[in-house]
Design a protein around this motif. Sequence first.
Motif, PDB file in Angstrom:
ATOM      1  N   GLU A  35       0.805  -1.221   0.000  1.00  0.00           N
ATOM      2  CA  GLU A  35       0.000   0.000   0.000  1.00  0.00           C
ATOM      3  C   GLU A  35       0.839   1.274   0.000  1.00  0.00           C
ATOM      4  OE1 GLU A  35      -2.354  -3.275   1.910  1.00  0.00           O
ATOM      5  OE2 GLU A  35      -0.352  -2.439   2.256  1.00  0.00           O
ATOM      6  N   LEU A  49      -5.285   2.763   1.366  1.00  0.00           N
ATOM      7  CA  LEU A  49      -5.993   1.897   2.301  1.00  0.00           C
ATOM      8  C   LEU A  49      -5.972   0.470   1.781  1.00  0.00           C
ATOM      9  CD1 LEU A  49      -9.093   4.091   3.162  1.00  0.00           C
ATOM     10  CD2 LEU A  49      -7.146   3.589   4.644  1.00  0.00           C
ATOM     11  N   TYR A  53     -11.926  -3.595   3.191  1.00  0.00           N
ATOM     12  CA  TYR A  53     -12.679  -2.890   4.211  1.00  0.00           C
ATOM     13  C   TYR A  53     -13.940  -2.276   3.597  1.00  0.00           C
ATOM     14  CZ  TYR A  53      -8.766  -3.369   7.447  1.00  0.00           C
ATOM     15  OH  TYR A  53      -7.788  -3.871   8.270  1.00  0.00           O
ATOM     16  N   PRO A  56     -13.832   1.766   6.112  1.00  0.00           N
ATOM     17  CA  PRO A  56     -12.604   1.893   6.896  1.00  0.00           C
ATOM     18  C   PRO A  56     -12.512   3.213   7.641  1.00  0.00           C
ATOM     19  CG  PRO A  56     -12.158   2.267   4.577  1.00  0.00           C
ATOM     20  CD  PRO A  56     -13.591   1.826   4.669  1.00  0.00           C
ATOM     21  N   LEU A  58      -9.545   5.400  10.145  1.00  0.00           N
ATOM     22  CA  LEU A  58      -8.141   5.454  10.539  1.00  0.00           C
ATOM     23  C   LEU A  58      -8.030   5.612  12.050  1.00  0.00           C
ATOM     24  CD1 LEU A  58      -6.692   7.761   7.736  1.00  0.00           C
ATOM     25  CD2 LEU A  58      -6.617   5.263   7.886  1.00  0.00           C
ATOM     26  N   LEU A 101      -0.801   0.128   9.870  1.00  0.00           N
ATOM     27  CA  LEU A 101      -0.576   0.334   8.443  1.00  0.00           C
ATOM     28  C   LEU A 101       0.788   0.971   8.184  1.00  0.00           C
ATOM     29  CD1 LEU A 101      -1.790   0.105   5.614  1.00  0.00           C
ATOM     30  CD2 LEU A 101      -2.938   2.300   6.001  1.00  0.00           C
ATOM     31  N   VAL A 161      -5.822   0.947  10.346  1.00  0.00           N
ATOM     32  CA  VAL A 161      -7.152   0.989   9.731  1.00  0.00           C
ATOM     33  C   VAL A 161      -8.025  -0.082  10.372  1.00  0.00           C
ATOM     34  CG1 VAL A 161      -6.406  -0.526   7.838  1.00  0.00           C
ATOM     35  CG2 VAL A 161      -8.427   0.935   7.543  1.00  0.00           C
ATOM     36  N   GLU A 163     -12.381  -1.524  10.689  1.00  0.00           N
ATOM     37  CA  GLU A 163     -13.749  -1.483  10.164  1.00  0.00           C
ATOM     38  C   GLU A 163     -14.626  -0.722  11.159  1.00  0.00           C
ATOM     39  OE1 GLU A 163     -15.717  -1.614   7.265  1.00  0.00           O
ATOM     40  OE2 GLU A 163     -14.610  -3.494   6.983  1.00  0.00           O
TER      41      GLU A 163
END
Length: 344
Positions: A35, A49, A53, A56, A58, A101, A161, A163
């Motif tokens: 990513e 991202l 997701y 998503p 952050l 991430l 990240v 859900e």
Amino acid sequence: MSSDITYSDSGVDIDKAEEAVQRLIPHAQSTFRKEVLSEVGGFGSVVALPEGYKEPVLVSGNDGAGTKTVVAKNLGKYDTIGIDVVAMCVDDIVTSGAEPLFFLDQLTVGKVDPQIIEQLVIGFAKGCIDAGCALTGGEIAEHPDTMDEDDFDVAGFAVGVAERDDLPDKSSVVKGDVLIGLASPGLRCNGYSLARRVLMDGRPLDQPAWSGADVSLGEELLRPSVIYAPAVLSAFRQYEVHAAAHITGGGLAGNLKRVIGDQVDIGLDVQRWRRPKIFEQIAIEGPVSEVEMRNVFNLGIGMVLAVPSDQIDEIINLADTNGHEAWAIGQVTEGRGQVRWMDQ
């Protein structure tokens, strides 16, 4: 006639800083996820991202290594303290069920030494690899006149990240839940001002940490923090985790209060897990009271998950698969948002 004054004359060496940056680039690149869209050295990190997701969000966290840096400086060993900073950041954000991430570091030094900078970044990179996130950049700040030439401080922040529909909520922790504690073999990054006051007051760091210890005092105090993020993320994804608490400053009680509502209490059974020897040593040599030890240190538990009672074995097995010893250390009862010790 006097010559012109340069930035280097004032204590900031741009050439040394550039050498340091060139040294750290391959270490940062070794952590990159697919990513990552930017290169090291740009003005900002650009990261996409991850796929999969639905909605998503952050999650970010910022921390440092506290005065554990004093131990690293005294030992002249700089390649693990970065692991500690990554651990403090990613293990904070994973309590929201967030997948780490990317991570950015902040290095503040009295004088840039490219070799030491590289060693510090090696630690950051190792921590990021263990956590599954990318080291995408950072800052090297040279602070003459405000720090001695051999002084340094380290900090960083992580972005993850999650859900949106899966974010844990205080109301999720209910009567009957059980607390699973994941082992911490050492101090991690908390309580070092007290630990140093007790253990480093004129005592050589190359002596055994305690009578019969197979590590020196310096090795024990610089023991890198365990990174729990991959195990905790797996627990969130595979099981019904109602809350997670990263045990940092404030000890078990102080951090567990942050994840429960006013309708429940937590009871902790200190007899249910093994307390590493270093904590006993601090208590004896201080002396430091048991009350103060519980208020300051993790006492051998670095992360706690609140789960339904029928998932105890599954969570403990998952922790073991990820290299963490774990125990059922407490329970949730009706109450008013308090954490109590069962032996008091």
